[in-house]
Design an enzyme around this catalytic site. Sequence first.
Site, short mmCIF file in Angstrom:
data_model
loop_
_atom_site.label_atom_id
_atom_site.label_comp_id
_atom_site.label_asym_id
_atom_site.label_seq_id
_atom_site.Cartn_x
_atom_site.Cartn_y
_atom_site.Cartn_z
N HIS A 135 -87.92 -22.52 57.77
CA HIS A 135 -86.89 -21.78 57.03
C HIS A 135 -85.67 -21.53 57.92
O HIS A 135 -84.53 -21.71 57.48
CB HIS A 135 -87.42 -20.40 56.58
CG HIS A 135 -88.51 -20.43 55.58
ND1 HIS A 135 -89.67 -19.72 55.76
CD2 HIS A 135 -88.63 -21.07 54.39
CE1 HIS A 135 -90.45 -19.90 54.71
NE2 HIS A 135 -89.86 -20.72 53.87
N LYS B 53 -97.31 -14.35 42.67
CA LYS B 53 -97.76 -14.47 44.05
C LYS B 53 -98.07 -13.10 44.62
O LYS B 53 -97.31 -12.16 44.44
CB LYS B 53 -96.66 -15.11 44.92
CG LYS B 53 -96.48 -16.59 44.71
CD LYS B 53 -95.53 -17.14 45.75
CE LYS B 53 -95.33 -18.64 45.61
NZ LYS B 53 -94.42 -19.15 46.64
N ARG C 87 -89.62 -30.62 52.59
CA ARG C 87 -90.44 -30.93 53.76
C ARG C 87 -91.06 -32.31 53.65
O ARG C 87 -91.20 -33.01 54.63
CB ARG C 87 -91.58 -29.90 53.89
CG ARG C 87 -91.12 -28.53 54.24
CD ARG C 87 -92.32 -27.61 54.29
NE ARG C 87 -93.07 -27.71 53.04
CZ ARG C 87 -93.47 -26.68 52.31
NH1 ARG C 87 -93.24 -25.47 52.70
NH2 ARG C 87 -94.12 -26.86 51.19
N SER D 38 -95.15 -21.23 54.58
CA SER D 38 -95.60 -19.84 54.67
C SER D 38 -97.07 -19.70 54.32
O SER D 38 -97.80 -18.96 54.97
CB SER D 38 -94.76 -18.94 53.76
OG SER D 38 -93.43 -18.90 54.19
#
Length: 160
Positions: free
Chosen positions: A17, A41, A90, A128
């Site tokens: 990040h 979440k 990514r 994360s």
Amino acid sequence: MKIAIYPGTFDPITFGHIDIIGRAATLFDEVIVAISQNSEKKSLFSDAERIALISESVKKWQNVSIDQFEGLLVDYAAIQKANAIIRGLRALSDFEFEFKMALMNRALKDEITTLFLMPHAKFTHVSSSLVREVASLKGDVSSLVPNHVELAIKTKFNIE
């Protein structure tokens, strides 16, 4: 003024990040790291804790600020007068989801551009959720997050 929104849950913020934020900070006059509220979440860190962790992580960039939002990202971006939304890619597996989101955001607010940035290759495996999983199993996350984030994670998981 060129303003970009970099949205995410940042639970916790990672070196990936931070790499994206640094790249965006060189491209835009202002970058707003926007913590999205996702009721689906379960977060490890509260909003206030994430804001503090992100603030410490980005303090070297004067043009980066932190905020939080609920609702549609494009509506938040319009309120902030943002020109762009930054999304990190990514791996190829990220592309399909991000591409669909970018197209939907364009359909909703054509004047806001989605810009995809890739982190440095050494961070492409970092997420994360993986950081949380490794830490919960008492694994070493020191190469994935800044020291202050690692300490906060260890506190959450009662790791010495």
